[in-house]
Design a protein around this motif. Structure first.
Motif, PDB file in Angstrom:
ATOM      1  N   SER A  13      -9.457   2.661  15.787  1.00  0.00           N
ATOM      2  CA  SER A  13      -9.369   3.602  14.669  1.00  0.00           C
ATOM      3  C   SER A  13     -10.587   3.539  13.740  1.00  0.00           C
ATOM      4  O   SER A  13     -10.858   2.501  13.128  1.00  0.00           O
ATOM      5  CB  SER A  13      -8.103   3.297  13.848  1.00  0.00           C
ATOM      6  OG  SER A  13      -8.226   3.865  12.559  1.00  0.00           O
ATOM      7  N   GLN A  42       3.676   3.244  14.695  1.00  0.00           N
ATOM      8  CA  GLN A  42       3.453   3.629  13.278  1.00  0.00           C
ATOM      9  C   GLN A  42       4.681   4.338  12.682  1.00  0.00           C
ATOM     10  O   GLN A  42       4.736   4.548  11.472  1.00  0.00           O
ATOM     11  CB  GLN A  42       2.197   4.527  13.158  1.00  0.00           C
ATOM     12  CG  GLN A  42       2.306   5.918  13.748  1.00  0.00           C
ATOM     13  CD  GLN A  42       2.058   5.960  15.251  1.00  0.00           C
ATOM     14  OE1 GLN A  42       2.324   4.997  15.960  1.00  0.00           O
ATOM     15  NE2 GLN A  42       1.585   7.099  15.741  1.00  0.00           N
ATOM     16  N   LYS A  55       0.776   5.958   9.244  1.00  0.00           N
ATOM     17  CA  LYS A  55      -0.619   5.940   9.712  1.00  0.00           C
ATOM     18  C   LYS A  55      -1.186   4.544   9.508  1.00  0.00           C
ATOM     19  O   LYS A  55      -0.760   3.805   8.604  1.00  0.00           O
ATOM     20  CB  LYS A  55      -1.487   6.900   8.877  1.00  0.00           C
ATOM     21  CG  LYS A  55      -0.950   8.307   8.713  1.00  0.00           C
ATOM     22  CD  LYS A  55      -1.414   9.201   9.808  1.00  0.00           C
ATOM     23  CE  LYS A  55      -0.941  10.629   9.588  1.00  0.00           C
ATOM     24  NZ  LYS A  55      -0.871  11.374  10.830  1.00  0.00           N
ATOM     25  N   VAL A  56      -2.218   4.208  10.282  1.00  0.00           N
ATOM     26  CA  VAL A  56      -3.012   3.016   9.985  1.00  0.00           C
ATOM     27  C   VAL A  56      -4.311   3.501   9.345  1.00  0.00           C
ATOM     28  O   VAL A  56      -4.743   4.625   9.631  1.00  0.00           O
ATOM     29  CB  VAL A  56      -3.315   2.186  11.262  1.00  0.00           C
ATOM     30  CG1 VAL A  56      -2.078   1.484  11.739  1.00  0.00           C
ATOM     31  CG2 VAL A  56      -3.950   3.027  12.366  1.00  0.00           C
ATOM     32  N   GLU A  68      -3.970   4.309   2.923  1.00  0.00           N
ATOM     33  CA  GLU A  68      -5.077   5.264   2.782  1.00  0.00           C
ATOM     34  C   GLU A  68      -6.391   4.464   2.763  1.00  0.00           C
ATOM     35  O   GLU A  68      -6.673   3.708   1.823  1.00  0.00           O
ATOM     36  CB  GLU A  68      -4.971   6.150   1.542  1.00  0.00           C
ATOM     37  CG  GLU A  68      -3.934   7.249   1.681  1.00  0.00           C
ATOM     38  CD  GLU A  68      -4.304   8.264   2.776  1.00  0.00           C
ATOM     39  OE1 GLU A  68      -5.471   8.655   2.895  1.00  0.00           O
ATOM     40  OE2 GLU A  68      -3.403   8.647   3.543  1.00  0.00           O
ATOM     41  N   SER A  69      -7.198   4.686   3.817  1.00  0.00           N
ATOM     42  CA  SER A  69      -8.364   3.812   4.034  1.00  0.00           C
ATOM     43  C   SER A  69      -9.323   3.769   2.846  1.00  0.00           C
ATOM     44  O   SER A  69      -9.826   2.694   2.494  1.00  0.00           O
ATOM     45  CB  SER A  69      -9.099   4.240   5.310  1.00  0.00           C
ATOM     46  OG  SER A  69      -9.445   5.608   5.265  1.00  0.00           O
TER      47      SER A  69
END
Ligand SMILES: N[C@@H](CCC(=O)N[C@@H](CS)C(=O)NCC(=O)O)C(=O)O
Length: 205
Positions: A13, A42, A55-56, A68-69
């Motif tokens: 990812s 997930q 999500k990842v 949230e990245s």
């Protein structure tokens, strides 16, 4: 009990890689918890309790859960300030955030569409929709034009040097060989190569 940072990870990812790069820049040890998104992990109730978006990445640290990245990158930079990955002047910080927003929207959007058509569809036995590929290629070209303007003669997006703003761009760029994306501007290509050679990016895989 000592705190262990937990990163909910999926190796391929580009969004999780953003977080792995920040962790490496800060020299932080952490535990990876693999969430196999190809198997739907997930969407289990346990994982949805950590990230309700399913999500990842997600990250847990000292009783705090973040997802949230880009928000995780900021959280790590706030919590572990050395080395600082954002300048201190509010105007420069805002500029970094505008550039991260651009990465998270048109830039990521174009690359994710290309990956959908050229990697994921064929994996499922389908064939790429040429109209989607062509539009995504045009959109990504517009991003490269803008990045060339933003960079000018600088080594990094911010004049002050390497920052959080550079990280999403290099993370997604690692898909370019697979997607056969050619970067049309020498300055943008040199910047991405400079970033790809950083020990933190190499360590992040
Ligand atoms: N805006 C989110 C997007 C996260 C995202 O879409 N992650 C992908 C992996 S790169 C994922 O978990 N996909 C699984 C799914 O959509 O079911 C972020 O930046 O963290």
């Amino acid at each position: 009990m000592p705190n262990t940072i937990k990163l909910y990870d999926f190796p391929m990812s580009p969004r999780v890689r953003k977080v792995r790069i920040v962790l490496a820049e800060k020299g932080l040890a952490y535990e990876k918890v693999n969430i196999d998104i190809t198997k739907g992990e997930q969407n289990t109730p346990d994982y949805l309790a950590i990230n309700p978006y399913g999500k990842v990445p997600a990250l847990q640290d000292n009783g705090t859960t973040v997802y949230e990245s880009t928000i995780i990158m900021e959280y790590l930079n706030d919590t572990y300030p050395n080395p600082p990955l954002l300048p201190s002047a509010p105007g420069q910080r805002a500029r970094a955030r505008v550039l991260m927003h651009y990465a998270d929207n048109p830039y990521e959007g174009a690359i994710a569409r290309l990956a959908g058509e050229l990697i994921f569809k064929p994996m499922q036995g389908g064939s790429p929709d040429e109209a989607v590929v062509s539009q995504a290629t045009t959109d990504l070209r517009a991003c490269f034009d803008k990045l060339d303007q933003e960079l000018g003669e600088q080594d990094y997006l911010l004049a002050s040097g390497f920052s959080l703003a550079d990280i999403p761009y290099v993370s997604w760029s690692l898909l370019f060989p697979l997607l056969k994306v050619a970067v049309p501007h020498p300055r943008v290509e040199a910047w991405l190569t400079r970033l790809q050679e950083r020990p933190s990016v190499q360590a992040a895989g």
